[in-house]
Scaffold this active site. Structure first.
Site, PDB file in Angstrom:
ATOM      1  N   VAL A  11      50.311  43.561  10.746  1.00  0.00           N
ATOM      2  CA  VAL A  11      50.442  43.096  12.128  1.00  0.00           C
ATOM      3  C   VAL A  11      49.209  43.480  12.940  1.00  0.00           C
ATOM      4  O   VAL A  11      48.620  42.642  13.637  1.00  0.00           O
ATOM      5  CB  VAL A  11      51.732  43.690  12.753  1.00  0.00           C
ATOM      6  N   LEU A 156      54.882  36.912  13.229  1.00  0.00           N
ATOM      7  CA  LEU A 156      54.111  36.321  12.130  1.00  0.00           C
ATOM      8  C   LEU A 156      54.812  36.507  10.792  1.00  0.00           C
ATOM      9  O   LEU A 156      55.547  37.467  10.589  1.00  0.00           O
ATOM     10  CB  LEU A 156      52.715  36.936  12.058  1.00  0.00           C
ATOM     11  N   ARG A 157      54.582  35.563   9.903  1.00  0.00           N
ATOM     12  CA  ARG A 157      55.072  35.677   8.531  1.00  0.00           C
ATOM     13  C   ARG A 157      53.893  36.006   7.633  1.00  0.00           C
ATOM     14  O   ARG A 157      52.809  35.439   7.813  1.00  0.00           O
ATOM     15  CB  ARG A 157      55.660  34.338   8.047  1.00  0.00           C
ATOM     16  N   GLU A 158      54.092  36.885   6.676  1.00  0.00           N
ATOM     17  CA  GLU A 158      53.041  37.147   5.708  1.00  0.00           C
ATOM     18  C   GLU A 158      52.777  35.858   4.945  1.00  0.00           C
ATOM     19  O   GLU A 158      53.683  35.068   4.704  1.00  0.00           O
ATOM     20  CB  GLU A 158      53.473  38.252   4.738  1.00  0.00           C
ATOM     21  N   LYS A 207      63.475  40.579  18.734  1.00  0.00           N
ATOM     22  CA  LYS A 207      62.892  40.683  17.392  1.00  0.00           C
ATOM     23  C   LYS A 207      63.958  40.957  16.330  1.00  0.00           C
ATOM     24  O   LYS A 207      64.041  40.264  15.313  1.00  0.00           O
ATOM     25  CB  LYS A 207      61.812  41.765  17.385  1.00  0.00           C
ATOM     26  N   ASN A 211      65.116  38.106  13.420  1.00  0.00           N
ATOM     27  CA  ASN A 211      65.036  38.350  11.971  1.00  0.00           C
ATOM     28  C   ASN A 211      66.429  38.346  11.336  1.00  0.00           C
ATOM     29  O   ASN A 211      66.617  37.827  10.234  1.00  0.00           O
ATOM     30  CB  ASN A 211      64.322  39.674  11.683  1.00  0.00           C
ATOM     31  N   LEU A 253      66.779  27.404   4.902  1.00  0.00           N
ATOM     32  CA  LEU A 253      67.986  27.070   4.155  1.00  0.00           C
ATOM     33  C   LEU A 253      67.618  26.828   2.693  1.00  0.00           C
ATOM     34  O   LEU A 253      68.182  25.951   2.043  1.00  0.00           O
ATOM     35  CB  LEU A 253      68.668  25.842   4.753  1.00  0.00           C
ATOM     36  N   CYS A 263      60.242  43.261   5.791  1.00  0.00           N
ATOM     37  CA  CYS A 263      60.855  43.095   7.120  1.00  0.00           C
ATOM     38  C   CYS A 263      62.368  42.877   7.071  1.00  0.00           C
ATOM     39  O   CYS A 263      63.121  43.690   7.599  1.00  0.00           O
ATOM     40  CB  CYS A 263      60.196  41.938   7.846  1.00  0.00           C
TER      41      CYS A 263
HETATM   42  C1  UGA Z   1      59.698  37.615   8.442  1.00  0.00           C
HETATM   43  C2  UGA Z   1      59.946  36.616   9.591  1.00  0.00           C
HETATM   44  O1  UGA Z   1      60.037  35.300   9.067  1.00  0.00           O
HETATM   45  C3  UGA Z   1      58.793  36.703  10.619  1.00  0.00           C
HETATM   46  O2  UGA Z   1      59.047  35.826  11.706  1.00  0.00           O
HETATM   47  C4  UGA Z   1      58.696  38.137  11.118  1.00  0.00           C
HETATM   48  O3  UGA Z   1      57.605  38.287  12.033  1.00  0.00           O
HETATM   49  C5  UGA Z   1      58.466  39.070   9.935  1.00  0.00           C
HETATM   50  O4  UGA Z   1      59.564  38.930   9.004  1.00  0.00           O
HETATM   51  C6  UGA Z   1      58.392  40.474  10.458  1.00  0.00           C
HETATM   52  O5  UGA Z   1      59.410  40.993  10.929  1.00  0.00           O
HETATM   53  O6  UGA Z   1      57.285  41.048  10.523  1.00  0.00           O
HETATM   54  P1  UGA Z   1      58.171  37.654   6.237  1.00  0.00           P
HETATM   55  O7  UGA Z   1      58.946  38.883   5.851  1.00  0.00           O
HETATM   56  O8  UGA Z   1      56.695  37.673   6.148  1.00  0.00           O
HETATM   57  O9  UGA Z   1      58.518  37.228   7.757  1.00  0.00           O
HETATM   58  O10 UGA Z   1      58.657  36.485   5.265  1.00  0.00           O
HETATM   59  P2  UGA Z   1      59.624  35.208   5.348  1.00  0.00           P
HETATM   60  O11 UGA Z   1      58.804  33.995   5.203  1.00  0.00           O
HETATM   61  O12 UGA Z   1      60.507  35.285   6.509  1.00  0.00           O
HETATM   62  O13 UGA Z   1      60.491  35.403   4.016  1.00  0.00           O
HETATM   63  C7  UGA Z   1      61.342  36.522   3.837  1.00  0.00           C
HETATM   64  C8  UGA Z   1      62.124  36.409   2.553  1.00  0.00           C
HETATM   65  O14 UGA Z   1      63.121  35.404   2.642  1.00  0.00           O
HETATM   66  C9  UGA Z   1      61.295  36.085   1.303  1.00  0.00           C
HETATM   67  O15 UGA Z   1      61.747  36.897   0.256  1.00  0.00           O
HETATM   68  C10 UGA Z   1      61.629  34.632   1.041  1.00  0.00           C
HETATM   69  O16 UGA Z   1      61.518  34.325  -0.330  1.00  0.00           O
HETATM   70  C11 UGA Z   1      63.058  34.553   1.518  1.00  0.00           C
HETATM   71  N1  UGA Z   1      63.487  33.193   1.931  1.00  0.00           N
HETATM   72  C12 UGA Z   1      62.912  32.592   2.996  1.00  0.00           C
HETATM   73  C13 UGA Z   1      64.530  32.551   1.256  1.00  0.00           C
HETATM   74  O17 UGA Z   1      65.090  33.091   0.280  1.00  0.00           O
HETATM   75  N2  UGA Z   1      64.937  31.326   1.687  1.00  0.00           N
HETATM   76  C14 UGA Z   1      64.370  30.704   2.746  1.00  0.00           C
HETATM   77  O18 UGA Z   1      64.815  29.587   3.091  1.00  0.00           O
HETATM   78  C15 UGA Z   1      63.336  31.348   3.421  1.00  0.00           C
END
Ligand code: UGA
Length: 435
Positions: A11, A156-158, A207, A211, A253, A263
């Site tokens: 971040v 932000l998303r990684e 926040k 999440n 979804l 996160c």
């Molecule tokens: C997440 C949030 O999406 C961000 O908005 C937030 O800023 C961040 O946490 C944080 O708190 O710093 P991130 O952890 O980078 O971001 O990743 P995501 O893209 O949200 O994915 C999280 C997990 O969910 C991954 O393991 C992904 O594979 C899984 N996922 C995601 C699913 O299984 N299905 C989906 O439809 C989407």
């Protein structure tokens, strides 16, 4: 504006760099001298698409610098962002000791001559942390120091952090101090995004609530996927059908092995803990967690059912990172899957476009495992292919090559990235989630 960021993790580093990119003067502070040296040498310690180039160009333009000195940060930044880790404790509560320490350090660097400073919390923190930061700074700063406290959570998303930062859906600024709010609005002027101004508690809560809601969507579709499996429906079609309702939306979804990363697992636990501490237990989130944990077990059972036993079976594992476009393996479900298969005696040949080195370092993977840069190499003589991460490289793989190289053509897709019809047409015995 002159900005300082304390902490150069995901971040801190990406937001500092993006603030510099839109024209602000940014000082990034980190207490790890090696990390600062790496950054000063023009290298970025994390894999995040587009970030290294932006760091380089903004350092060259003189808008971005790195230091180990909090004093320098407090002197150079009118607005000081705190972006340090807030790790989980064994009971699910958040360890706020890094935030507290930085608040004290900032306070001790302030003098009445420094001038007004805005102290912004960017890390994910429990509601009411801002009050504590304010108290701490007030207590440790000399008398006469002027400052305001703000909560400005980061969304932000990684894997797409740079784009999320430069083009956010919204910017949330929470403070009870008008002067601080005005300075924050100025910082965000170059960004084309709606700005939501709130009190500090609401901003902090947004926040955790956001999440948790996203994690809830994932667990919801995973629970639906299990009903699809039992009834012969197709979860991909169901997700499409419900997602077409604008009130629901298709995003998040995607059924699969469940959520991981640094996160969601931590934040859902924290929100459960916070709600209990406030006397408002949030039972729904416990169910979200339990569905998530079950997804991995259900999937493993599916593999066990076909392989009978893991011992001495060679498994090609595609995926180590917790999701696509990152090398991060923290709380990765693919890693947990790998650990379980190794524990049961499987011989694992693993690949991941970015996660091999981080998995070796942090994955805690003990047993008969080999790592391969080439995904097809993992398949040679394997009894099954197991997919744990949703990398596009895996989705675009050559199915006939998979069939040719596997000893037995079993494919278990934990992320629904292959098309079942194509897989079957290629002669693969294909199993996925909820279809
Ligand atoms: C997440 C949030 O999406 C961000 O908005 C937030 O800023 C961040 O946490 C944080 O708190 O710093 P991130 O952890 O980078 O971001 O990743 P995501 O893209 O949200 O994915 C999280 C997990 O969910 C991954 O393991 C992904 O594979 C899984 N996922 C995601 C699913 O299984 N299905 C989906 O439809 C989407």
């Amino acid at each position: 504006m002159k900005i300082s960021i304390i902490g150069t993790g995901y971040v801190g580093l990406t937001s500092g760099t993006c603030f510099a990119e839109v024209g602000h003067q940014v000082t990034c502070v980190d207490n790890n001298p090696e990390k600062v040296k790496t950054l000063l040498d023009g290298q970025v310690p994390i894999y995040e698409p587009g970030l290294a180039e932006l760091v380089k160009s903004n350092v060259a333009a003189g808008r971005l610098k790195f230091t180990t000195s909090t004093e320098e940060g407090v002197r150079d930044g009118d607005v000081i962002f705190i972006a340090v880790p807030t790790p989980p404790q064994p009971d699910g509560s958040v360890d706020l000791s890094f935030i507290e320490k930085v608040a004290r350090e900032i306070a001790q660097c302030l003098t009445p001559e420094t001038g007004y400073r805005v102290i912004v919390d960017k890390s994910t923190v429990p509601v009411k942390t801002g009050d504590k930061v304010e108290q701490t700074v007030r207590r440790y700063a000399p008398e006469g120091v002027e400052f305001g406290v703000v909560s400005n959570p980061e969304f932000l998303r990684e894997g797409c952090a740079v784009d999320d930062l430069l083009n956010p859906d919204r910017i949330v600024i929470g403070s009870n101090d008008d002067r601080a709010l005005a300075m924050m609005q100025k910082i965000y002027e170059p960004f084309v995004a709606p700005v939501l101004v709130t009190d500090i508690n609401s901003a902090e809560l947004i926040k955790h609530a956001a999440n948790s809601f996203l994690a809830l969507k994932i667990s919801y579709i995973n629970a639906v996927a299990n009903i699809c499996e039992a009834s012969g429906a197709d979860v991909e079609k169901v997700a499409e059908g419900i997602g077409m309702d604008k009130r629901i939306g298709r995003a998040f979804l995607n059924a699969g092995l469940g959520y991981g990363g640094s996160c969601f697992p931590k934040d859902i636990k924290a929100f459960i803990h916070i709600s209990e501490a406030l006397g408002q237990p949030f039972g729904l989130l416990k169910e979200v967690e339990s569905i998530n944990a079950n997804q991995l077990e259900r999937f493993l059972n599916k593999v066990r059912e076909k392989l009978w036993v893991f011992r001495e079976k060679k498994i090609a594992l595609w995926g180590l990172a917790f999701k696509q476009n990152t090398d991060d393996v923290r709380e990765s479900v693919a890693i947990k899957l790998c650990q379980k298969m190794l524990q049961e005696g499987a011989v694992v040949a693993a690949t991941d476009p970015q996660g091999i080195e981080t998995a070796k370092k942090f994955g805690d993977l003990e047993g008969d495992i080999s790592y391969h840069a080439d995904l097809y190499e993992t398949l040679d003589g394997a009894d099954a292919l197991v997919i744990g991460t949703e990398w596009p490289e895996f989705a675009q793989a050559d199915l006939s090559e998979i069939k040719k190289r596997l000893r037995t053509p079993l494919v278990f897709d934990g992320r629904n990235i292959l098309d079942p019809k194509d897989a079957e047409a290629a002669g693969l015995e294909y199993y996925s989630i909820g279809r």
